[in-house]
Enzyme design. Sequence first.
Site, PDB file in Angstrom:
ATOM      1  N   PHE A 290       9.761   8.736 -12.270  1.00 19.01           N
ATOM      2  CA  PHE A 290       8.890   9.697 -12.952  1.00 19.01           C
ATOM      3  C   PHE A 290       9.680  10.270 -14.121  1.00 19.01           C
ATOM      4  CE2 PHE A 290       7.358  14.114 -13.484  1.00 19.01           C
ATOM      5  CZ  PHE A 290       6.039  13.837 -13.785  1.00 19.01           C
TER       6      PHE A 290
ATOM      7  N   GLY B 234      13.772  20.152 -20.895  1.00 17.62           N
ATOM      8  CA  GLY B 234      14.061  20.191 -19.458  1.00 17.62           C
ATOM      9  C   GLY B 234      13.123  21.206 -18.825  1.00 17.62           C
TER      10      GLY B 234
ATOM     11  N   TRP C 127      17.487  11.885 -17.600  1.00 17.16           N
ATOM     12  CA  TRP C 127      17.665  12.263 -16.194  1.00 17.16           C
ATOM     13  C   TRP C 127      16.667  11.623 -15.241  1.00 17.16           C
ATOM     14  CZ3 TRP C 127      21.870  15.179 -15.872  1.00 17.16           C
ATOM     15  CH2 TRP C 127      22.153  16.099 -16.880  1.00 17.16           C
TER      16      TRP C 127
ATOM     17  N   GLU D  12      13.374  19.699 -10.566  1.00 16.83           N
ATOM     18  CA  GLU D  12      11.993  20.084 -10.228  1.00 16.83           C
ATOM     19  C   GLU D  12      11.755  21.569 -10.460  1.00 16.83           C
ATOM     20  OE1 GLU D  12       9.502  18.301  -7.826  1.00 16.83           O
ATOM     21  OE2 GLU D  12      10.613  16.457  -7.580  1.00 16.83           O
TER      22      GLU D  12
HETATM   23  C1  LIG Z   1      20.087  14.462 -10.440  1.00 17.74           C
HETATM   24  C2  LIG Z   1      18.931  14.767 -11.316  1.00 17.74           C
HETATM   25  C3  LIG Z   1      17.735  14.084 -11.136  1.00 17.74           C
HETATM   26  C4  LIG Z   1      16.644  14.356 -11.958  1.00 17.74           C
HETATM   27  N1  LIG Z   1      15.504  13.623 -11.815  1.00 17.74           N
HETATM   28  C5  LIG Z   1      14.504  13.779 -12.708  1.00 17.74           C
HETATM   29  C6  LIG Z   1      13.371  12.915 -12.684  1.00 17.74           C
HETATM   30  O1  LIG Z   1      13.258  12.022 -11.830  1.00 17.74           O
HETATM   31  N2  LIG Z   1      12.426  13.070 -13.627  1.00 17.74           N
HETATM   32  C7  LIG Z   1      12.510  14.052 -14.579  1.00 17.74           C
HETATM   33  O2  LIG Z   1      11.611  14.128 -15.412  1.00 17.74           O
HETATM   34  N3  LIG Z   1      13.572  14.890 -14.633  1.00 17.74           N
HETATM   35  C8  LIG Z   1      14.568  14.771 -13.728  1.00 17.74           C
HETATM   36  N4  LIG Z   1      15.675  15.603 -13.783  1.00 17.74           N
HETATM   37  C9  LIG Z   1      15.741  16.639 -14.806  1.00 17.74           C
HETATM   38  C10 LIG Z   1      15.577  18.046 -14.241  1.00 17.74           C
HETATM   39  O3  LIG Z   1      14.258  18.246 -13.861  1.00 17.74           O
HETATM   40  C11 LIG Z   1      16.071  19.040 -15.296  1.00 17.74           C
HETATM   41  O4  LIG Z   1      17.488  18.938 -15.331  1.00 17.74           O
HETATM   42  C12 LIG Z   1      15.650  20.459 -15.002  1.00 17.74           C
HETATM   43  O5  LIG Z   1      14.275  20.586 -15.189  1.00 17.74           O
HETATM   44  C13 LIG Z   1      16.361  21.491 -15.884  1.00 17.74           C
HETATM   45  O6  LIG Z   1      16.288  21.125 -17.224  1.00 17.74           O
HETATM   46  P1  LIG Z   1      17.641  21.113 -18.112  1.00 17.74           P
HETATM   47  O7  LIG Z   1      18.651  20.336 -17.361  1.00 17.74           O
HETATM   48  O8  LIG Z   1      17.285  20.643 -19.472  1.00 17.74           O
HETATM   49  O9  LIG Z   1      18.115  22.603 -18.167  1.00 17.74           O
HETATM   50  P2  LIG Z   1      17.652  23.736 -19.209  1.00 17.74           P
HETATM   51  O10 LIG Z   1      16.172  23.780 -19.261  1.00 17.74           O
HETATM   52  O11 LIG Z   1      18.384  23.540 -20.485  1.00 17.74           O
HETATM   53  O12 LIG Z   1      18.169  25.045 -18.499  1.00 17.74           O
HETATM   54  C14 LIG Z   1      19.535  25.483 -18.588  1.00 17.74           C
HETATM   55  C15 LIG Z   1      19.624  26.840 -17.900  1.00 17.74           C
HETATM   56  O13 LIG Z   1      18.805  27.797 -18.607  1.00 17.74           O
HETATM   57  C16 LIG Z   1      17.890  28.393 -17.696  1.00 17.74           C
HETATM   58  N5  LIG Z   1      16.628  28.674 -18.377  1.00 17.74           N
HETATM   59  C17 LIG Z   1      15.904  27.881 -19.175  1.00 17.74           C
HETATM   60  N6  LIG Z   1      14.776  28.501 -19.578  1.00 17.74           N
HETATM   61  C18 LIG Z   1      14.772  29.719 -19.006  1.00 17.74           C
HETATM   62  C19 LIG Z   1      13.889  30.830 -19.022  1.00 17.74           C
HETATM   63  N7  LIG Z   1      12.751  30.802 -19.694  1.00 17.74           N
HETATM   64  N8  LIG Z   1      14.220  31.938 -18.311  1.00 17.74           N
HETATM   65  C20 LIG Z   1      15.376  31.977 -17.613  1.00 17.74           C
HETATM   66  N9  LIG Z   1      16.262  30.961 -17.564  1.00 17.74           N
HETATM   67  C21 LIG Z   1      15.963  29.846 -18.240  1.00 17.74           C
HETATM   68  C22 LIG Z   1      17.690  27.371 -16.600  1.00 17.74           C
HETATM   69  O14 LIG Z   1      17.183  27.941 -15.415  1.00 17.74           O
HETATM   70  C23 LIG Z   1      19.107  26.820 -16.458  1.00 17.74           C
HETATM   71  O15 LIG Z   1      19.857  27.670 -15.652  1.00 17.74           O
HETATM   72  C24 LIG Z   1      16.762  15.358 -12.968  1.00 17.74           C
HETATM   73  C25 LIG Z   1      17.964  16.049 -13.132  1.00 17.74           C
HETATM   74  C26 LIG Z   1      19.035  15.766 -12.331  1.00 17.74           C
HETATM   75  C27 LIG Z   1      20.336  16.489 -12.586  1.00 17.74           C
END
Ligand SMILES: Cc1cc2nc3c(=O)[nH]c(=O)nc-3n(C[C@H](O)[C@H](O)[C@H](O)COP(=O)(O)OP(=O)(O)OC[C@H]3O[C@@H](n4cnc5c(N)ncnc54)[C@H](O)[C@@H]3O)c2cc1C
Length: 433
Positions: free
Chosen positions: A155, A163, A190, A413
Amino acid sequence: MSATDVTAAETTEAAEAAVEAITNAASKDVTFSMALTQDQKDIRDWVHGFAADVMRPAAHEWDEKEKTPWPIIQEAAKIGLYGFEGIAQFFADPTGLGLPIVNEELFWGDAGMGMAIMGTSLAVAAIFGQGSGEQIGEWIPRCFGTVDDVKVAAFCSSEPNAGSDVSAIRTTAKFDEATKEWVLNGQKAWATNGGIADVHVVIATVDRELNSRGHAAFVVPMSEAKGISEGAKVSKHGLRASHTADVYLDDCRIPENYVLGGKEKLDERLARAKEGKKNKSNASMATFEASRPTVGAQALGIARAAYEYALDYAKEREQFGKKIIENQSIAFTLARMKMEIDAARLLVWRASWMGRNQVPFENAEGSMSKLKSGEVAVWVTERAIQILGGNGYTREFPVERWHRDAKIYDIFEGTAEIQQLVISRAISGMHIK
Ligand SMILES: Cc1cc2nc3c(=O)[nH]c(=O)nc-3n(C[C@H](O)[C@H](O)[C@H](O)COP(=O)(O)OP(=O)(O)OC[C@H]3O[C@@H](n4cnc5c(N)ncnc54)[C@H](O)[C@@H]3O)c2cc1C
């Protein structure tokens, strides 16, 4: 019928029967009960047996290898634990507890391998939630392949700059009227099983002006489509037996009917959005909402593994001439670990029951269950390391792996912060930022 009896030709028929069973079950009014039925206990014990006998002994090896444990997925397929019929059977449980029970046991066995087995289900949830009956019958069985030719699915929602902020998705899907094909361009980040899957469910923007209301979900099969390729594989802190990678879409062409729900419905939805009318939640959010309690159950499995291990250890290990559990600080920590796990499970089961019985989430109960379980898993596994002392910090003992595995449940998620945002908006009715 067990999964081993199903040939490729029979799969669609089995899929249709299972979809019917799920739909019928959803229409019944099922009272919430915490007493498991004999069927649920049997399934729990069956999955537990697989987790204890097949997954646990291989967990360290696959964590070190950082590779998809295909032999384990194949073993799961052979016994019907991995495959369309299995997942349909767990999902069809009218109480909603089938999926969380199975996930808790699998992830008690090992989270990396658990994700290698269950990673497919996110794509499955998207197809089931957004696809037409025909698409469900065609694509869900293809996500799993057959016992002799096992496949995984991916997915793909996240992107390097999208993210938590799903509305920032930049992957585009443009419809080519001349060839009646969709043309997808962009980079996904990811993706669990990204690039090694056959079926990729890709979230792309069809109309950027509409933000997330302009998103749609597309099925992109690697075996058919040109222009889809695997990017860099990610080396991770935990869940290392689960494959995570970028996916590139470069003028990737797919037929008109590969948009989930169909083009006609999409056009209607986009027209409503342009008029400012409300639609159901967007393509990514709909998938995440449905899967959050199940993801919470996975975190619970890891937490329970660590708690049980720490309890046994504390009853064995002697310091100062007595078992370490005879110290209140250790015993009380274990008591709190158990209590937190049970509390999280109650939230997971409540949300699972609500989701299955179409009881609307009023206070973001799905997010509550995932947030609590993730936090409990991180805390419990960290405490387990403490109870094992130096041993807990080494790779000779599994608790450090469980701690590494648990951390992702605060992140994917929907991060812990995003879950709090969802809950606070639900309880206040205000757009908290
Ligand atoms: C092992 C793994 C498997 C994954 N599998 C999938 C998958 O199968 N499919 C898929 O689509 N994605 C997948 N992901 C992606 C995952 O869903 C994202 O990493 C996650 O949604 C967070 O996004 P980001 O890493 O860009 O962090 P960011 O969005 O950049 O967030 C960084 C930090 O800022 C905080 N933050 C951001 N916005 C706000 C706000 N408005 N208020 C307060 N705090 C905030 C966050 O909580 C976090 O602490 C996977 C990730 C990993 C590590």
